[in-house]
Motif scaffolding. Structure first.
Motif, PDB file in Angstrom:
ATOM      1  N   MET A   1      -8.519   1.938  12.609  1.00  0.00           N
ATOM      2  CA  MET A   1      -7.510   2.930  12.266  1.00  0.00           C
ATOM      3  C   MET A   1      -8.165   4.288  12.067  1.00  0.00           C
ATOM      4  N   LEU A   2      -7.440   5.301  12.411  1.00  0.00           N
ATOM      5  CA  LEU A   2      -7.915   6.655  12.220  1.00  0.00           C
ATOM      6  C   LEU A   2      -7.638   7.117  10.805  1.00  0.00           C
ATOM      7  N   HIS A   3      -8.415   8.079  10.345  1.00  0.00           N
ATOM      8  CA  HIS A   3      -8.243   8.626   8.996  1.00  0.00           C
ATOM      9  C   HIS A   3      -6.843   9.205   8.810  1.00  0.00           C
ATOM     10  N   GLU A   4      -6.242   9.717   9.889  1.00  0.00           N
ATOM     11  CA  GLU A   4      -4.906  10.309   9.802  1.00  0.00           C
ATOM     12  C   GLU A   4      -3.841   9.269   9.483  1.00  0.00           C
ATOM     13  N   ASP A   5      -4.157   8.005   9.687  1.00  0.00           N
ATOM     14  CA  ASP A   5      -3.199   6.930   9.433  1.00  0.00           C
ATOM     15  C   ASP A   5      -3.137   6.547   7.954  1.00  0.00           C
ATOM     16  N   PHE A   6      -3.977   7.172   7.123  1.00  0.00           N
ATOM     17  CA  PHE A   6      -4.063   6.830   5.713  1.00  0.00           C
ATOM     18  C   PHE A   6      -3.632   7.991   4.834  1.00  0.00           C
ATOM     19  N   SER A   7      -3.158   7.666   3.639  1.00  0.00           N
ATOM     20  CA  SER A   7      -2.790   8.681   2.652  1.00  0.00           C
ATOM     21  C   SER A   7      -3.481   8.360   1.334  1.00  0.00           C
ATOM     22  N   VAL A   8      -3.860   9.400   0.609  1.00  0.00           N
ATOM     23  CA  VAL A   8      -4.459   9.233  -0.709  1.00  0.00           C
ATOM     24  C   VAL A   8      -3.353   8.886  -1.694  1.00  0.00           C
ATOM     25  N   VAL A   9      -3.547   7.789  -2.437  1.00  0.00           N
ATOM     26  CA  VAL A   9      -2.546   7.379  -3.418  1.00  0.00           C
ATOM     27  C   VAL A   9      -3.062   7.505  -4.850  1.00  0.00           C
ATOM     28  N   TYR A  10      -4.383   7.694  -5.003  1.00  0.00           N
ATOM     29  CA  TYR A  10      -4.951   7.784  -6.346  1.00  0.00           C
ATOM     30  C   TYR A  10      -6.299   8.466  -6.263  1.00  0.00           C
ATOM     31  N   SER A  11      -6.680   9.156  -7.312  1.00  0.00           N
ATOM     32  CA  SER A  11      -7.982   9.798  -7.414  1.00  0.00           C
ATOM     33  C   SER A  11      -8.463   9.660  -8.846  1.00  0.00           C
ATOM     34  N   GLY A  12      -9.687   9.191  -9.024  1.00  0.00           N
ATOM     35  CA  GLY A  12     -10.220   9.006 -10.368  1.00  0.00           C
ATOM     36  C   GLY A  12     -11.655   8.534 -10.342  1.00  0.00           C
ATOM     37  N   THR A  13     -12.066   7.851 -11.383  1.00  0.00           N
ATOM     38  CA  THR A  13     -13.437   7.353 -11.465  1.00  0.00           C
ATOM     39  C   THR A  13     -13.623   6.178 -10.522  1.00  0.00           C
ATOM     40  N   ILE A  14     -14.872   5.818 -10.261  1.00  0.00           N
ATOM     41  CA  ILE A  14     -15.167   4.683  -9.391  1.00  0.00           C
ATOM     42  C   ILE A  14     -14.590   3.391  -9.965  1.00  0.00           C
ATOM     43  N   VAL A  15     -14.622   3.246 -11.274  1.00  0.00           N
ATOM     44  CA  VAL A  15     -14.109   2.031 -11.910  1.00  0.00           C
ATOM     45  C   VAL A  15     -12.605   1.927 -11.721  1.00  0.00           C
ATOM     46  N   GLU A  16     -11.880   3.010 -11.996  1.00  0.00           N
ATOM     47  CA  GLU A  16     -10.426   3.014 -11.832  1.00  0.00           C
ATOM     48  C   GLU A  16     -10.035   2.789 -10.369  1.00  0.00           C
ATOM     49  N   ALA A  17     -10.716   3.507  -9.471  1.00  0.00           N
ATOM     50  CA  ALA A  17     -10.387   3.414  -8.048  1.00  0.00           C
ATOM     51  C   ALA A  17     -10.644   2.012  -7.515  1.00  0.00           C
ATOM     52  N   ASP A  18     -11.758   1.421  -7.900  1.00  0.00           N
ATOM     53  CA  ASP A  18     -12.086   0.082  -7.423  1.00  0.00           C
ATOM     54  C   ASP A  18     -11.110  -0.958  -7.975  1.00  0.00           C
ATOM     55  N   LEU A  19     -10.724  -0.800  -9.220  1.00  0.00           N
ATOM     56  CA  LEU A  19      -9.747  -1.714  -9.815  1.00  0.00           C
ATOM     57  C   LEU A  19      -8.405  -1.613  -9.093  1.00  0.00           C
ATOM     58  N   LEU A  20      -7.956  -0.400  -8.832  1.00  0.00           N
ATOM     59  CA  LEU A  20      -6.693  -0.224  -8.112  1.00  0.00           C
ATOM     60  C   LEU A  20      -6.796  -0.802  -6.704  1.00  0.00           C
ATOM     61  N   LYS A  21      -7.913  -0.597  -6.045  1.00  0.00           N
ATOM     62  CA  LYS A  21      -8.105  -1.160  -4.704  1.00  0.00           C
ATOM     63  C   LYS A  21      -7.967  -2.679  -4.747  1.00  0.00           C
ATOM     64  N   CYS A  22      -8.553  -3.309  -5.739  1.00  0.00           N
ATOM     65  CA  CYS A  22      -8.440  -4.767  -5.884  1.00  0.00           C
ATOM     66  C   CYS A  22      -6.993  -5.191  -6.121  1.00  0.00           C
ATOM     67  N   LEU A  23      -6.267  -4.451  -6.945  1.00  0.00           N
ATOM     68  CA  LEU A  23      -4.858  -4.763  -7.199  1.00  0.00           C
ATOM     69  C   LEU A  23      -4.022  -4.639  -5.926  1.00  0.00           C
ATOM     70  N   LEU A  24      -4.267  -3.581  -5.172  1.00  0.00           N
ATOM     71  CA  LEU A  24      -3.534  -3.382  -3.931  1.00  0.00           C
ATOM     72  C   LEU A  24      -3.831  -4.497  -2.933  1.00  0.00           C
ATOM     73  N   GLU A  25      -5.110  -4.814  -2.770  1.00  0.00           N
ATOM     74  CA  GLU A  25      -5.477  -5.851  -1.813  1.00  0.00           C
ATOM     75  C   GLU A  25      -4.974  -7.220  -2.248  1.00  0.00           C
ATOM     76  N   GLY A  26      -4.892  -7.454  -3.546  1.00  0.00           N
ATOM     77  CA  GLY A  26      -4.326  -8.693  -4.054  1.00  0.00           C
ATOM     78  C   GLY A  26      -2.861  -8.838  -3.708  1.00  0.00           C
ATOM     79  N   ALA A  27      -2.185  -7.701  -3.522  1.00  0.00           N
ATOM     80  CA  ALA A  27      -0.770  -7.702  -3.150  1.00  0.00           C
ATOM     81  C   ALA A  27      -0.589  -7.626  -1.636  1.00  0.00           C
ATOM     82  N   GLY A  28      -1.696  -7.676  -0.896  1.00  0.00           N
ATOM     83  CA  GLY A  28      -1.611  -7.658   0.561  1.00  0.00           C
ATOM     84  C   GLY A  28      -1.621  -6.287   1.189  1.00  0.00           C
ATOM     85  N   VAL A  29      -1.981  -5.255   0.413  1.00  0.00           N
ATOM     86  CA  VAL A  29      -2.034  -3.888   0.931  1.00  0.00           C
ATOM     87  C   VAL A  29      -3.496  -3.533   1.189  1.00  0.00           C
ATOM     88  N   TYR A  30      -3.833  -3.237   2.432  1.00  0.00           N
ATOM     89  CA  TYR A  30      -5.198  -2.838   2.772  1.00  0.00           C
ATOM     90  C   TYR A  30      -5.468  -1.455   2.189  1.00  0.00           C
TER      91      TYR A  30
END
Length: 86
Positions: free
Chosen positions: A1-30
């Motif tokens: 996928m190209l970068h243009e196909d993505f949107s920023v949904v959150y910005s924060g610390t590495i800990v917060e961002a990684d936790l949110l990424k795990c939550l999203l992927e757990g719900a089936g969202v890449y």
């Protein structure tokens, strides 16, 4: 996928961002992290600013991701670590 196909949904610390990424992927969202290496090396410099770690999701997954991000953002609070000193 190209970068243009993505949107920023959150910005924060590495800990917060990684936790949110795990939550999203757990719900089936890449999700992908942007600036994760600099956020790991110098998290105190980039908190929430231009160099903060960003969570990106595919534009087609925005509706599904929105409720997860809103719920996470409502619960994500950065509080200092407090400990009892005797």
């Amino acid at each position: 996928m190209l970068h243009e196909d993505f949107s920023v949904v959150y910005s924060g610390t590495i800990v917060e961002a990684d936790l949110l990424k795990c939550l999203l992927e757990g719900a089936g969202v890449y999700a992908v992290l942007e600036n994760e290496f600099i956020g790991t090396i110098a998290p105190y410099v980039f908190r929430g600013g231009a160099g903060a770690v960003k969570v990106l999701v595919a534009k087609g997954d925005m509706d599904q991701a929105r409720s997860i991000v809103e719920d996470f953002s409502g619960k994500a609070t950065t509080k200092p670590n407090l400990r009892l000193v005797k």
